[in-house]
Design a protein around this motif. Structure first.
Motif, mmCIF file in Angstrom:
data_model
loop_
_atom_site.group_PDB
_atom_site.id
_atom_site.type_symbol
_atom_site.label_atom_id
_atom_site.label_comp_id
_atom_site.label_asym_id
_atom_site.label_seq_id
_atom_site.Cartn_x
_atom_site.Cartn_y
_atom_site.Cartn_z
ATOM 1 N N SER A 1 0.901 -1.405 -0.035
ATOM 2 C CA SER A 1 -0.137 0.383 0.071
ATOM 3 C C SER A 1 0.959 1.408 -0.030
ATOM 4 N N VAL A 2 0.288 2.407 -0.517
ATOM 5 C CA VAL A 2 0.936 3.674 -0.249
ATOM 6 C C VAL A 2 1.473 3.852 1.030
ATOM 7 N N SER A 3 0.641 3.532 2.231
ATOM 8 C CA SER A 3 1.234 4.125 3.526
ATOM 9 C C SER A 3 2.219 3.353 3.664
ATOM 10 N N ASP A 4 2.381 1.930 3.350
ATOM 11 C CA ASP A 4 3.543 1.192 3.667
ATOM 12 C C ASP A 4 4.611 1.675 2.935
ATOM 13 N N LEU A 5 4.316 2.157 1.551
ATOM 14 C CA LEU A 5 5.683 2.635 0.952
ATOM 15 C C LEU A 5 6.184 3.817 1.544
ATOM 16 N N GLN A 6 5.368 4.408 2.081
ATOM 17 C CA GLN A 6 5.646 5.819 2.868
ATOM 18 C C GLN A 6 6.528 5.606 4.025
ATOM 19 N N SER A 7 6.036 4.518 4.801
ATOM 20 C CA SER A 7 6.766 4.076 5.964
ATOM 21 C C SER A 7 8.143 3.319 5.552
ATOM 22 N N TYR A 8 8.200 2.574 4.414
ATOM 23 C CA TYR A 8 9.590 2.103 3.805
ATOM 24 C C TYR A 8 10.532 3.192 3.635
ATOM 25 N N TYR A 9 9.781 4.221 3.009
ATOM 26 C CA TYR A 9 10.804 5.142 2.612
ATOM 27 C C TYR A 9 11.318 6.135 3.681
ATOM 28 N N LYS A 10 10.634 6.070 4.734
ATOM 29 C CA LYS A 10 11.076 6.900 5.863
ATOM 30 C C LYS A 10 12.348 5.952 6.673
ATOM 31 N N LYS A 11 12.241 4.657 6.658
ATOM 32 C CA LYS A 11 13.236 3.875 7.200
ATOM 33 C C LYS A 11 14.422 3.958 6.280
ATOM 34 N N ALA A 12 14.094 3.957 4.967
ATOM 35 C CA ALA A 12 15.233 3.909 3.872
ATOM 36 C C ALA A 12 16.092 5.178 4.190
ATOM 37 N N LYS A 13 15.397 6.311 4.251
ATOM 38 C CA LYS A 13 16.263 7.534 4.337
ATOM 39 C C LYS A 13 17.116 7.603 5.668
ATOM 40 N N GLN A 14 16.619 6.887 6.690
ATOM 41 C CA GLN A 14 17.158 6.616 8.172
ATOM 42 C C GLN A 14 18.597 6.109 7.928
ATOM 43 N N ARG A 15 18.445 4.981 7.087
ATOM 44 C CA ARG A 15 19.570 4.084 6.685
ATOM 45 C C ARG A 15 20.529 4.877 5.839
ATOM 46 N N PHE A 16 20.072 5.498 4.937
ATOM 47 C CA PHE A 16 20.803 6.299 3.939
ATOM 48 C C PHE A 16 21.594 7.145 4.522
ATOM 49 N N ASP A 17 21.287 8.049 5.531
ATOM 50 C CA ASP A 17 21.885 9.008 6.403
ATOM 51 C C ASP A 17 23.061 8.378 7.281
ATOM 52 N N SER A 18 22.621 7.073 7.759
ATOM 53 C CA SER A 18 23.440 6.614 8.967
ATOM 54 C C SER A 18 24.390 5.280 8.445
ATOM 55 N N GLU B 1 26.866 3.941 5.454
ATOM 56 C CA GLU B 1 27.503 4.275 4.340
ATOM 57 C C GLU B 1 27.394 3.135 3.131
ATOM 58 N N LEU B 2 27.452 1.979 3.595
ATOM 59 C CA LEU B 2 27.317 0.716 2.526
ATOM 60 C C LEU B 2 25.839 0.955 1.897
ATOM 61 N N PHE B 3 24.872 1.069 2.658
ATOM 62 C CA PHE B 3 23.641 1.161 2.140
ATOM 63 C C PHE B 3 23.559 2.352 1.288
ATOM 64 N N LYS B 4 23.975 3.503 1.710
ATOM 65 C CA LYS B 4 23.889 4.654 0.883
ATOM 66 C C LYS B 4 24.371 4.355 -0.659
ATOM 67 N N LYS B 5 25.646 3.582 -0.326
ATOM 68 C CA LYS B 5 26.371 3.198 -1.580
ATOM 69 C C LYS B 5 25.566 2.411 -2.623
ATOM 70 N N ARG B 6 24.812 1.312 -1.946
ATOM 71 C CA ARG B 6 24.104 0.657 -2.714
ATOM 72 C C ARG B 6 22.835 1.336 -3.367
ATOM 73 N N ALA B 7 22.096 2.275 -2.613
ATOM 74 C CA ALA B 7 20.935 3.159 -2.890
ATOM 75 C C ALA B 7 21.356 3.966 -4.081
ATOM 76 N N GLN B 8 22.594 4.479 -4.150
ATOM 77 C CA GLN B 8 23.057 5.545 -5.156
ATOM 78 C C GLN B 8 23.530 4.557 -6.263
ATOM 79 N N GLU B 9 23.759 3.436 -6.289
ATOM 80 C CA GLU B 9 23.920 2.515 -7.476
ATOM 81 C C GLU B 9 22.747 2.225 -8.120
ATOM 82 N N GLU B 10 21.402 2.108 -7.321
ATOM 83 C CA GLU B 10 20.147 1.854 -7.838
ATOM 84 C C GLU B 10 19.694 2.941 -8.668
ATOM 85 N N VAL B 11 20.044 4.010 -8.206
ATOM 86 C CA VAL B 11 19.535 5.217 -8.832
ATOM 87 C C VAL B 11 20.205 5.460 -10.242
#
Length: 619
Positions: free
Chosen positions: A236-253, A255-265
């Motif tokens: 659901s969109v509400s779940d996706l929004q919740s996942y995004y918030k958690k993803a943003k927290q990991r992105f900021d904290s 570095e390995l996740f941040k690198k993988r996320a940038q590779e996805e971009v």
């Protein structure tokens, strides 16, 4: 309906970017605009049958001033009288003209009243006025004749205006993919929709664009988070929004996740098949959720998100950089504004694109490919400087061209709670738009049942949906869009205030009168009618009906749906005063009064629909 001279386009485009000409040039430009408009509608002081009432009055006064005081170059002042006892319209220009003449050493006229008398003497005896009087230090009060009102009333036409060869594109709503629509999207959505409705009624070709946020770094974060946690994109969109918030927290904290996320971009921008498949699923889920809100609000809009323009950005930026309209600074491409020390970055120093990149590409596409003659962006006021820089760049680059495309930013304030702060839940979260609409419907149902109604249970449910939607819309639209406003459910349901509920009850009242009259009495085309305005209540209602086209013109020119709301509220109060004073059925003047009711109902219905609201025959 709207001045379409190139002078007016140029002047409004300059004003949109705060590039205002000198006062002398402004007066000269405005004088030429008004002169061109006059020449196209009448000669020798005669009014055009298809003109609006206010413009007819204004042009007759302008014509007299132009002939009597040709050296006066300022705009002639004509307004509605605030006190109907004095008249219907008023001009204070005599005092301004006298002051100007006195500064120039002109002594022909001894007082502003003398100037006013000269203007009155020069107003054409067109049959439009019952009286023209000079009052006080030099005010000119004009009262429209009952004969003119009656004749004009029989010519009323509430069908859309003749088609014009002009394309208006409106960018509004613009929610973000993978996030629920919240109360912050309310204003852009309903203000933009009302503006589109008004322009369509005026005969313009209108394109409604939903510039959704569907591209960028946030999708790299979200997609990597879903992969990392083995979560399906079918959420659901509400779940996706919740996942995004958690993803943003990991992105900021992390570095390995941040690198993988940038590779996805990078994969997303390279249109990698697997990444695009996940992205498309996320977009479709959000799209379906948005549509449920749009269906409830009666919004029609074409989605054209950020991703649509992504491949256009490099070429557009290269063109602008080659022309010197954007410059490199510390590795970033920037737009510098003389009035603002902070530049607008349209390509980051790492080569990544951003909102400005997309907005420049979108604007270029809308002008060159969609051939829009006017482009309107409906966003919060906080983005004004951003769009000012984008518009300035487009004008400097010559994109607006010989068509002199008109660029407008329609800014609006924020929705406040009764505590004076941004409207939020008790926990401090942003209120979801779906929850707001649900609450409005529930309160309207409780209100109807508590007040007492003859409607069936099913009809109460139906009426509550309409009343809830209308109440939320009108609570927003009747405010000046540039100001913040306080949202209150209690105020929204007030039957005595300027609310959708009051308007709906007024419409239901006139509908009941006409239902009782029966089809053998009603004939809203006015065929064979002999309109006799026998008292002030009839006259004031008829006069208010004639002001509808002026309300539409003002709303379109100022891009202010609140002007139409003001008119609708005035029409309802005027009708209710008429209803209280005048017996309709069985009266000596029944024919006129039924016709007034017919035209009132038709005008109310049209105003409601242009504001994106639905009328009810019974409540």
């Amino acid at each position: 309906m709207i001045c379409t001279s190139r002078l007016h386009f140029l002047y409004r485009n300059l004003a949109a970017c705060n590039l205002k000409p000198s006062p002398r040039a402004t007066r000269k430009c405005l004088r030429r605009i008004h002169s061109n408009n006059r020449a196209s509608f009448y000669e020798d002081g005669n009014i055009a049958i298809d003109d609006t009432l206010f413009r007819s009055v204004r042009r007759l006064v302008e014509f007299s001033v132009q002939n009597t005081f040709p050296q006066y170059v300022n705009v002639v002042d004509v307004t509605e009288c605030t006190n109907p006892v004095l008249g219907d319209y008023q001009s204070s220009s005599a005092m301004q003209i006298y002051s100007a003449m006195k500064r120039q050493g002109e002594s022909t006229f001894k007082s502003p009243r003398d100037v006013a008398e000269a203007i009155v003497a020069g107003i054409s005896n067109s049959g439009i006025f019952e009286s023209i009087a000079v009052a006080g230090p030099g005010f000119i009060n004009l009262r429209v004749s009952r004969e003119f009102i009656s004749a004009s009333l029989l010519r009323l036409n509430r069908t859309p205006k003749e088609k014009k060869n002009r394309h208006v594109l409106v960018d509004f709503s613009s929610p973000n993919i993978a996030k629920e629509m919240h109360v912050g999207h309310l204003r852009s959505t309903i203000i933009g929709d009302a503006i589109c409705n008004i322009f369509e009624y005026c005969g313009y070709s209108v394109t409604r664009v939903n510039h959704v946020g569907d591209w960028g770094t946030q999708f790299g974060m979200l997609i990597e988070y879903l992969k990392d946690n083995d979560i399906s994109a079918q959420a659901s969109v509400s779940d996706l929004q919740s996942y995004y918030k958690k993803a943003k927290q990991r992105f900021d904290s992390d570095e390995l996740f941040k690198k993988r996320a940038q590779e996805e971009v990078v994969k997303l921008q390279a249109y990698d098949a697997k990444t695009i498949e996940v992205w498309e699923k996320i977009c479709q889920i959000s799209r379906d959720e948005f549509q449920t809100i749009y269906d409830r609000l009666g919004i029609k809009i074409i989605e054209r998100g950020e991703s649509f323009y992504n491949n256009m950005i490099p070429g557009v930026l290269e063109e602008l950089e080659t022309g010197g309209f954007i410059v490199e600074d510390s590795g970033a491409l920037c737009i510098f504004n003389e009035q603002n020390d902070t530049p607008v970055i349209c390509r980051k120093s790492d080569g990544a694109f951003n909102y400005a990149s997309t907005d420049l590409a979108a604007l270029h596409y809308r002008i060159t490919h969609e051939k829009a003659d006017e482009i309107i962006y409906v966003t919060d006021l906080g983005q004004h400087k951003h769009f000012e820089a984008i518009f300035r760049t487009a004008i400097d680059a010559g994109w607006c061209g010989v068509r002199q495309v008109q660029l407008q930013h329609v800014g609006f304030g924020v929705v406040l709670g009764e505590d004076g702060k941004r409207l939020r839940t008790r926990s401090g979260d942003t209120i979801k738009l779906k929850a707001l609409l649900d609450e409005a419907e529930s309160r309207c149902e409780t209100f109807l049942l508590g007040k007492g109604t003859s409607l069936s249970t099913e009809d109460v449910k139906h009426a509550s949906k309409i009343l809830g939607m209308n109440s939320v819309k009108y609570a927003d639209l009747h405010n000046n869009r540039t100001t913040n406003y306080t949202f209150s459910f209690d105020r929204m349901l007030d039957l005595k205030g300027n609310t959708a509920m009051y308007l709906q009850y007024s419409h239901a009242r006139v509908a009941t009168v006409l239902e009782r009259a029966g089809p053998h009495v009603t004939n809203n085309k006015g065929q064979g009618r002999n309109i006799q305005l026998s008292n002030d209540a009839e006259r004031l209602l008829a006069l208010q009906l004639l002001k509808f086209d002026d309300a539409i013109a003002t709303s379109a020119q100022e891009l202010m749906p609140s002007r139409l709301c003001e008119y609708l509220y005035s029409l309802c109060t005027t009708f209710n005063n008429f209803y209280a004073e005048c017996k309709v059925l069985g009266s000596e003047n029944e024919q006129t009064r039924v016709y007034l009711c017919e035209q009132t109902k038709a005008t109310m219905h049209l105003a409601f629909s242009l504001l994106g609201m639905v009328t009810l025959e019974r409540i």
